[in-house]
Design a protein around this motif. Structure first.
Motif, PDB file in Angstrom:
ATOM      1  N   ILE A  64       0.849  -1.197   0.000  1.00  8.71           N
ATOM      2  CA  ILE A  64       0.000   0.000   0.000  1.00  8.71           C
ATOM      3  C   ILE A  64       0.886   1.249   0.000  1.00  8.71           C
ATOM      4  N   ALA A  65       1.939   1.223   0.805  1.00  4.03           N
ATOM      5  CA  ALA A  65       2.852   2.362   0.866  1.00  4.03           C
ATOM      6  C   ALA A  65       3.478   2.635  -0.507  1.00  4.03           C
ATOM      7  N   LEU A  66       3.820   1.587  -1.221  1.00  2.00           N
ATOM      8  CA  LEU A  66       4.391   1.773  -2.561  1.00  2.00           C
ATOM      9  C   LEU A  66       3.375   2.410  -3.502  1.00  2.00           C
ATOM     10  N   ALA A  67       2.132   1.941  -3.465  1.00  4.28           N
ATOM     11  CA  ALA A  67       1.099   2.535  -4.314  1.00  4.28           C
ATOM     12  C   ALA A  67       0.902   4.007  -3.958  1.00  4.28           C
ATOM     13  N   CYS A  68       0.883   4.310  -2.679  1.00  4.81           N
ATOM     14  CA  CYS A  68       0.752   5.706  -2.242  1.00  4.81           C
ATOM     15  C   CYS A  68       1.960   6.523  -2.680  1.00  4.81           C
ATOM     16  N   ALA A  69       3.144   5.939  -2.581  1.00  5.14           N
ATOM     17  CA  ALA A  69       4.370   6.641  -2.965  1.00  5.14           C
ATOM     18  C   ALA A  69       4.327   7.043  -4.430  1.00  5.14           C
ATOM     19  N   VAL A  70       3.818   6.161  -5.267  1.00  5.63           N
ATOM     20  CA  VAL A  70       3.688   6.476  -6.693  1.00  5.63           C
ATOM     21  C   VAL A  70       2.676   7.607  -6.878  1.00  5.63           C
ATOM     22  N   THR A  71       1.561   7.513  -6.187  1.00  5.72           N
ATOM     23  CA  THR A  71       0.523   8.532  -6.303  1.00  5.72           C
ATOM     24  C   THR A  71       1.042   9.891  -5.840  1.00  5.72           C
ATOM     25  N   LEU A  72       1.858   9.882  -4.778  1.00  7.73           N
ATOM     26  CA  LEU A  72       2.417  11.127  -4.247  1.00  7.73           C
ATOM     27  C   LEU A  72       3.680  11.564  -4.974  1.00  7.73           C
ATOM     28  N   ARG A  73       4.216  10.696  -5.823  1.00  5.58           N
ATOM     29  CA  ARG A  73       5.452  10.947  -6.565  1.00  5.58           C
ATOM     30  C   ARG A  73       6.625  11.211  -5.621  1.00  5.58           C
ATOM     31  N   CYS A  74       6.769  10.340  -4.620  1.00  2.79           N
ATOM     32  CA  CYS A  74       7.815  10.490  -3.612  1.00  2.79           C
ATOM     33  C   CYS A  74       8.894   9.435  -3.830  1.00  2.79           C
ATOM     34  N   ASP A  75      10.012   9.840  -4.439  1.00  2.00           N
ATOM     35  CA  ASP A  75      11.110   8.909  -4.696  1.00  2.00           C
ATOM     36  C   ASP A  75      11.677   8.315  -3.413  1.00  2.00           C
ATOM     37  N   GLY A  76      11.756   9.120  -2.364  1.00  3.63           N
ATOM     38  CA  GLY A  76      12.257   8.602  -1.091  1.00  3.63           C
ATOM     39  C   GLY A  76      11.383   7.483  -0.569  1.00  3.63           C
ATOM     40  N   CYS A  77      10.073   7.674  -0.632  1.00  2.00           N
ATOM     41  CA  CYS A  77       9.134   6.625  -0.190  1.00  2.00           C
ATOM     42  C   CYS A  77       9.254   5.389  -1.073  1.00  2.00           C
ATOM     43  N   ILE A  78       9.426   5.601  -2.369  1.00  2.00           N
ATOM     44  CA  ILE A  78       9.544   4.472  -3.296  1.00  2.00           C
ATOM     45  C   ILE A  78      10.744   3.607  -2.934  1.00  2.00           C
ATOM     46  N   THR A  79      11.898   4.221  -2.708  1.00  2.00           N
ATOM     47  CA  THR A  79      13.097   3.428  -2.449  1.00  2.00           C
ATOM     48  C   THR A  79      13.063   2.770  -1.074  1.00  2.00           C
ATOM     49  N   VAL A  80      12.576   3.468  -0.065  1.00  2.00           N
ATOM     50  CA  VAL A  80      12.532   2.895   1.286  1.00  2.00           C
ATOM     51  C   VAL A  80      11.485   1.781   1.375  1.00  2.00           C
ATOM     52  N   HIS A  81      10.283   2.044   0.881  1.00  2.00           N
ATOM     53  CA  HIS A  81       9.222   1.042   0.994  1.00  2.00           C
ATOM     54  C   HIS A  81       9.411  -0.102  -0.004  1.00  2.00           C
ATOM     55  N   GLY A  82      10.053   0.186  -1.132  1.00  2.00           N
ATOM     56  CA  GLY A  82      10.365  -0.890  -2.068  1.00  2.00           C
ATOM     57  C   GLY A  82      11.323  -1.891  -1.452  1.00  2.00           C
ATOM     58  N   GLN A  83      12.374  -1.389  -0.824  1.00  2.00           N
ATOM     59  CA  GLN A  83      13.341  -2.273  -0.163  1.00  2.00           C
ATOM     60  C   GLN A  83      12.655  -3.072   0.946  1.00  2.00           C
ATOM     61  N   GLN A  84      11.823  -2.398   1.735  1.00  2.00           N
ATOM     62  CA  GLN A  84      11.159  -3.088   2.846  1.00  2.00           C
ATOM     63  C   GLN A  84      10.177  -4.134   2.333  1.00  2.00           C
ATOM     64  N   ALA A  85       9.454  -3.825   1.261  1.00  2.00           N
ATOM     65  CA  ALA A  85       8.518  -4.801   0.684  1.00  2.00           C
ATOM     66  C   ALA A  85       9.261  -6.067   0.257  1.00  2.00           C
ATOM     67  N   LEU A  86      10.422  -5.886  -0.370  1.00  2.00           N
ATOM     68  CA  LEU A  86      11.218  -7.041  -0.782  1.00  2.00           C
ATOM     69  C   LEU A  86      11.692  -7.838   0.425  1.00  2.00           C
ATOM     70  N   LYS A  87      12.146  -7.139   1.476  1.00  2.00           N
ATOM     71  CA  LYS A  87      12.589  -7.828   2.687  1.00  2.00           C
ATOM     72  C   LYS A  87      11.464  -8.656   3.307  1.00  2.00           C
ATOM     73  N   LEU A  88      10.234  -8.197   3.133  1.00  2.00           N
ATOM     74  CA  LEU A  88       9.083  -8.896   3.702  1.00  2.00           C
ATOM     75  C   LEU A  88       8.523  -9.960   2.763  1.00  2.00           C
ATOM     76  N   GLY A  89       9.206 -10.179   1.633  1.00  4.93           N
ATOM     77  CA  GLY A  89       8.819 -11.265   0.739  1.00  4.93           C
ATOM     78  C   GLY A  89       7.926 -10.890  -0.421  1.00  4.93           C
ATOM     79  N   ALA A  90       7.720  -9.604  -0.671  1.00  4.26           N
ATOM     80  CA  ALA A  90       6.895  -9.207  -1.813  1.00  4.26           C
ATOM     81  C   ALA A  90       7.575  -9.631  -3.110  1.00  4.26           C
ATOM     82  N   THR A  91       6.789 -10.117  -4.028  1.00  7.33           N
ATOM     83  CA  THR A  91       7.302 -10.503  -5.341  1.00  7.33           C
ATOM     84  C   THR A  91       7.165  -9.331  -6.307  1.00  7.33           C
ATOM     85  N   ARG A  92       7.874  -9.423  -7.418  1.00  8.08           N
ATOM     86  CA  ARG A  92       7.741  -8.393  -8.466  1.00  8.08           C
ATOM     87  C   ARG A  92       6.295  -8.324  -8.945  1.00  8.08           C
ATOM     88  N   GLU A  93       5.640  -9.483  -9.022  1.00  8.24           N
ATOM     89  CA  GLU A  93       4.246  -9.519  -9.478  1.00  8.24           C
ATOM     90  C   GLU A  93       3.325  -8.806  -8.487  1.00  8.24           C
TER      91      GLU A  93
END
Length: 113
Positions: free
Chosen positions: A50-79
């Motif tokens: 959800i944070a990644l979707a919000c980050a895109v909507t808000l156009r926040c690169d900082g949120c994208i990189t931080v939440h993207g890394q965390q999503a991967l650490k938590l097992g999120a897939t590319r799909e």
């Protein structure tokens, strides 16, 4: 493309600097971010997607990189990430559609002057 790892480090360092200058601000931000985890209604991976979707909507690169890394650490897939981003795309398109109706209303009102 951007060097996201370096950028993420820069963002985190910058936030650390803000924390030194205004610790209550950063402490409050951290508390807001942790609040959802206390209810356990959504798991951590879902919150990060959800944070990644919000980050895109808000156009926040900082949120994208931080939440993207965390999503991967938590097992999120590319799909899963792509699906979350699809929600952001749809939401932004929906917002543009709603604002299109507002624009047409404003134009109609201007024509009546």
């Amino acid at each position: 493309m951007m060097d996201w790892n370096t950028y993420r480090d820069q963002v985190l360092a910058g936030v650390g600097e803000v924390g030194k200058l205004s610790p209550d601000t950063v402490r409050g931000y951290v508390q807001l971010g942790a609040a959802g985890g206390k209810t356990n209604h959504l798991d951590a991976k879902t919150r990060e997607l959800i944070a990644l979707a919000c980050a895109v909507t808000l156009r926040c690169d900082g949120c994208i990189t931080v939440h993207g890394q965390q999503a991967l650490k938590l097992g999120a897939t590319r799909e899963e990430i792509a699906e979350a981003l699809g929600v952001a795309v749809a939401l932004n398109a929906g917002a543009a559609l709603v604002y299109s109706t507002r624009t047409l209303d404003a134009v109609a009102a201007a024509g009546e002057i």
